[in-house]
Design an enzyme around this catalytic site. Structure first.
Site, short mmCIF file in Angstrom:
data_model
loop_
_atom_site.label_atom_id
_atom_site.label_comp_id
_atom_site.label_asym_id
_atom_site.label_seq_id
_atom_site.Cartn_x
_atom_site.Cartn_y
_atom_site.Cartn_z
N SER A 101 8.34 -19.72 -12.18
CA SER A 101 7.22 -20.11 -11.32
C SER A 101 5.88 -19.91 -12.05
O SER A 101 5.70 -20.38 -13.17
CB SER A 101 7.29 -19.34 -10.01
OG SER A 101 6.46 -19.90 -9.02
N ASP A 107 14.56 -26.38 -4.88
CA ASP A 107 13.32 -25.60 -4.85
C ASP A 107 12.40 -26.11 -3.74
O ASP A 107 12.09 -27.30 -3.66
CB ASP A 107 12.62 -25.72 -6.20
CG ASP A 107 11.63 -24.61 -6.46
OD1 ASP A 107 10.97 -24.17 -5.50
OD2 ASP A 107 11.53 -24.18 -7.62
N HIS A 128 14.38 -21.60 -5.42
CA HIS A 128 13.32 -21.27 -6.38
C HIS A 128 13.64 -20.04 -7.22
O HIS A 128 13.02 -19.83 -8.26
CB HIS A 128 12.02 -21.03 -5.59
CG HIS A 128 10.79 -20.89 -6.42
ND1 HIS A 128 10.40 -21.83 -7.34
CD2 HIS A 128 9.84 -19.90 -6.44
CE1 HIS A 128 9.27 -21.44 -7.91
NE2 HIS A 128 8.92 -20.28 -7.38
#
Length: 264
Positions: free
Chosen positions: A82, A211, A238
């Site tokens: 991320s 995600d 995610h």
């Protein structure tokens, strides 16, 4: 490259901390690897108030310190998830002589010389009318007449956005440990990089197909606009380090063997 020379460095995303890699760390350590998971400033176990963090350089200092401390006798495999992609982008330029492989897990990799806001298309894909943009709660540490200092996500929204394929006990862990993210880091991080340094580090992107935070379309944009040796798809949320740790570990081992020879 012998296992004892390979050092895995793991970088978390926004709102999270080194804790999110606890399963990955255990699996890598069982293989005999050195592993360091970093808490960026104001994240995880950091004692810093996130409302006081005003720039990416400060936020990223723990990773810089870790990479500086790793001796030249060791070579780094850098994994980032991320918003940890901001830190990965910087490290690939500044520590290209130490990093033998960079693995981006649904990571937000910065475009050369540009913040997220400098690319309207990129910014829109991440923040304009996206599910996560509607759930980000601004906090005004310097008062309501000044810009937000941090963004939070309601703990009730976390499971659906980040952890919808994660075990209930890991969701509870995340709800306890997640912290606000400094607003200036999200919008203000900029990294300039070069083919001579950043461009020499092999980079592999792991795309997470389920995600709900960095949507697959945004991941495709990142893949298209940043140099990648290859793209691997995982049918996960995610956070595959929590939802599919063994599958992720197998991929990491395959990539280490292919690019860093650490599996030999």
């Amino acid at each position: 490259m012998a296992i004892e020379r390979l050092h895995w460095v793991l970088v978390h995303g926004a709102w999270q901390g080194a804790w999110m890699y606890y399963k990955t760390m255990a699996l890598l350590q069982q293989e005999g690897y050195k592993v360091t998971a970093v808490d960026l400033v104001s994240c995880g176990t950091s004692s810093v108030d996130p409302n006081t963090v005003t720039d990416f350089k400060t936020y990223n200092e723990p990773l810089v310190d870790v990479l500086n401390a790793i001796p030249d006798t060791e070579q780094v495999v850098l994994v980032a998830q991320s918003m940890g992609g901001f830190s990965m982008t910087h490290a690939m330029e500044q520590f290209s002589h130490k990093i033998v492989l960079a693995i981006a897990v649904a990571a937000i990799l910065l475009l050369n010389g540009a913040s997220i806001d400098d690319s309207p298309t990129f910014s829109d894909m991440l923040f304009k009318d996206t599910p996560i943009s509607k759930e980000m709660i601004p906090n005004f540490g310097n008062g309501p007449k000044n810009p937000p200092t941090t963004f939070s996500i309601d703990k009730e929204d976390l499971p659906n956005r980040f952890y919808h394929a994660v075990l209930p006990e890991d969701v509870v862990l995340a709800q306890i440990l997640c912290r606000p993210v400094p607003a200036p880091v999200i919008r203000g991080a900029v990294v300039n990089y070069t083919p001579e340094k950043h461009g020499t580090v092999p980079s592999v992107y792991i795309k997470c197909l389920q995600d709900r935070a960095v949507l697959p379309a945004a991941q495709d944009y990142i893949i298209e606009h940043t140099p990648q040796e290859e793209v691997i798809e995982m049918d996960t949320d995610h956070t595959p380090m929590l939802s599919a740790p063994k599958e992720l570990h197998q991929i990491l081992m395959q990539l280490a063997k292919k690019y860093a020879h650490g599996g030999e």
